[in-house]
Design an enzyme around this catalytic site. Structure first.
Site: not given
Ligand code: 6PG
Length: 482
Positions: A12, A32-33, A75, A128, A183, A186-187, A190-191, A445, A451
């Site tokens: 995608v 594509n493979r 991947r 992203s 990145k 960034h993730n 995001e978490y 310690r 220590h």
């Molecule tokens: C982005 C997202 C993308 C993906 C995450 C989901 O920036 O477009 O971060 O990279 O949605 O990897 O991460 P998890 O599956 O670990 O929640």
């Protein structure tokens, strides 16, 4: 006419990036493979475009303009190495391979170095924004061989998201794995953002007993404030979404969170570099805890279900919650930028934090109005060590302090788990305390392991050992900090 860029991987993200490049006038060669996917793509979404297919790597290479630019949208992990190994013998010196997956940055460091020996340039780029971002404007974070950037820059900046001032949400991040590092952070953020939102939702649902329609309205309102962001926006949509029976779909979803590893890498990296990235790391642990579903169900039976009712004026609580969320979010970003500063110093990446904020301003999952304020903060002081010290953010932290404490205390009192909001507050309390109890820890310690410790009344770097019990010897152990 030869192709401007080749893209390998027609899942995608790959397909949407190719279509986006085509929209911007670039001729893309797609491979594509599993080659049936090439036909499916050409006869499907790519029909009527300038996109051409390649059924082998040799064909892909032959169809590209020099220096060749080949982007892997496959991947992360071994698959990337395997494509690189197959491509290298077919390429010429000066050609460019780009990895647009969610790769762990040490792998990118390694690939940049090994390909350099072969005269091939390598870019590791965070991309992203999910499917929609890839199609209409992602945030792109490229790093690696700087020689390659001028060739890739026009394409990447054309297809990336743009800010309200039409600035591209894509710029050169730095050498080696700097792009993938940014990145990763960034993730991680995001978490953190997602966890904070879920904590507010649980407080509203369980504590304040709010309906989904009421919660949806709150998120719609919050999205008009400093919290304006993509994640708040989609949360309001999700809360309003009804299943076929008219009930909120979100309540039918199993409460065990998945993860693919980028948040975990961020936490591991923070531990490696000694940066107190508490909020993001708590968010990763919160996902881990959520996945212990069976154990949680048993434990709730064992300990009894909590009555987490929060008494008082609902509107006052909602506003307190909004402030707590905003303040916690500031801490999360402050910690994320601390981590980037440390990595930049350790690796000599010379990261430009204002540019990072700009790259995240649009297109990506954490895009928000707030990132413009972060950019302003780094424009004022490019070396800002703690985002919360910037006058804009300091003002918010100070104004929200009492509401934030109220929410944190109430959550503890009634038993609503809010690990990220409370750990953010605890972090700020620690960070703004000139004297912490680590003196006692140092004494412990030294007591049990000789220590050694430094003294407040002696120069730093001078170490002392005390024979605390009068027993044992005076020999101290070596002093080192990991
Ligand atoms: C982005 C997202 C993308 C993906 C995450 C989901 O920036 O477009 O971060 O990279 O949605 O990897 O991460 P998890 O599956 O670990 O929640």
């Amino acid at each position: 006419m030869k192709g401007d860029i080749g893209v390998i991987g027609l899942a995608v993200m790959g397909q949407n990036l190719i279509l986006n490049m085509n929209d911007h006038g670039y001729k893309v060669v797609a491979h594509n493979r599993t080659t049936e996917k090439v036909d499916e793509f050409l006869q499907g979404p790519a029909k009527g475009t300038n996109i051409v297919g390649a059924y082998s790597l040799q064909e892909l290479v032959d169809k590209l303009e020099s220096p060749r630019k080949i982007m892997l949208m496959v991947r992360a992990g071994d698959v990337v190495d395997s494509f690189i190994d197959k491509l290298v013998p077919l390429l010429d010196k000066g050609d460019i391979i780009i990895d647009g997956g969610n790769t762990n940055f040490p792998d990118t460091n390694r690939r940049v170095a090994t390909l350099k020996e072969k005269g091939i340039h390598f870019i590791g780029s965070g991309v992203s924004g999910g499917e929609e971002g890839a199609r209409f404007g992602p945030s792109i974070m490229p790093g690696g061989s700087p020689e390659a950037w001028p060739f890739v820059k026009p394409i990447f900046q054309a297809i990336s998201a743009k800010t309200e001032n039409n600035e591209p949400c894509c710029d050169w991040v730095g050498n080696d794995g700097a792009g993938h590092f940014v990145k990763m952070v960034h993730n991680g953020i995001e978490y953190g953002d997602m966890q904070l939102i879920t904590e507010a939702y649980q407080f509203m649902k369980d504590g304040l007993g709010m309906t989904h329609d009421e919660m949806q309205s709150v998120f719609i309102e919050w999205n008009k404030t400093e919290l304006n962001s993509y994640l708040v926006e989609i949360t309001s949509d999700i809360l309003g979404y009804k299943d076929t029976d008219g009930e909120p779909l979100v309540e039918k979803i199993l409460d065990t969170a998945g993860q693919k590893g980028t948040g975990k890498w961020t936490g591991i990296n923070a531990l490696d570099m000694g940066i107190p990235l508490t909020l993001i790391t708590e968010s990763v642990f919160a996902r881990c805890l959520s996945s212990l579903k069976d154990q949680r169900v048993e434990a709730e039976e064992l300990f009894g279900k909590k009555e987490s009712i929060v008494e008082g004026d609902k509107q006052v609580w909602i506003e307190a919650l909004r402030q707590a969320l905003l303040a916690s979010k500031i801490i999360s970003y402050a910690q994320g930028f601390m981590l980037m500063r440390e990595a930049s110093n350790e690796n000599g990446w010379d990261l430009n934090y204002g540019n990072v904020a700009l790259m995240w301003r649009g297109g990506c999952i954490i895009r928000s109005a707030f990132l413009s304020n972060i950019r302003d903060a780094y424009d004022i002081d490019p070396e800002l060590s703690f985002l919360g010290s910037d006058s804009y953010f300091k003002g918010i932290l100070e104004n929200s302090m009492s509401a934030w404490r109220k929410v944190a205390a109430k959550s503890m009192e009634v038993g609503i788990p809010m690990p990220s909001m409370t750990s953010a507050l605890t972090f700020l309390d620690g960070y703004t305390t000139a004297r912490l109890p680590a003196n006692l820890l140092q004494a412990q310690r030294d007591y049990f392991g000789a220590h050694t410790y430094e003294r407040v009344d002696k120069p730093k770097g001078e170490f002392f050992h005390t024979n605390w019990t009068g027993k044992g010897g005076d020999v101290s152990s070596t002093t080192y900090n990991s």
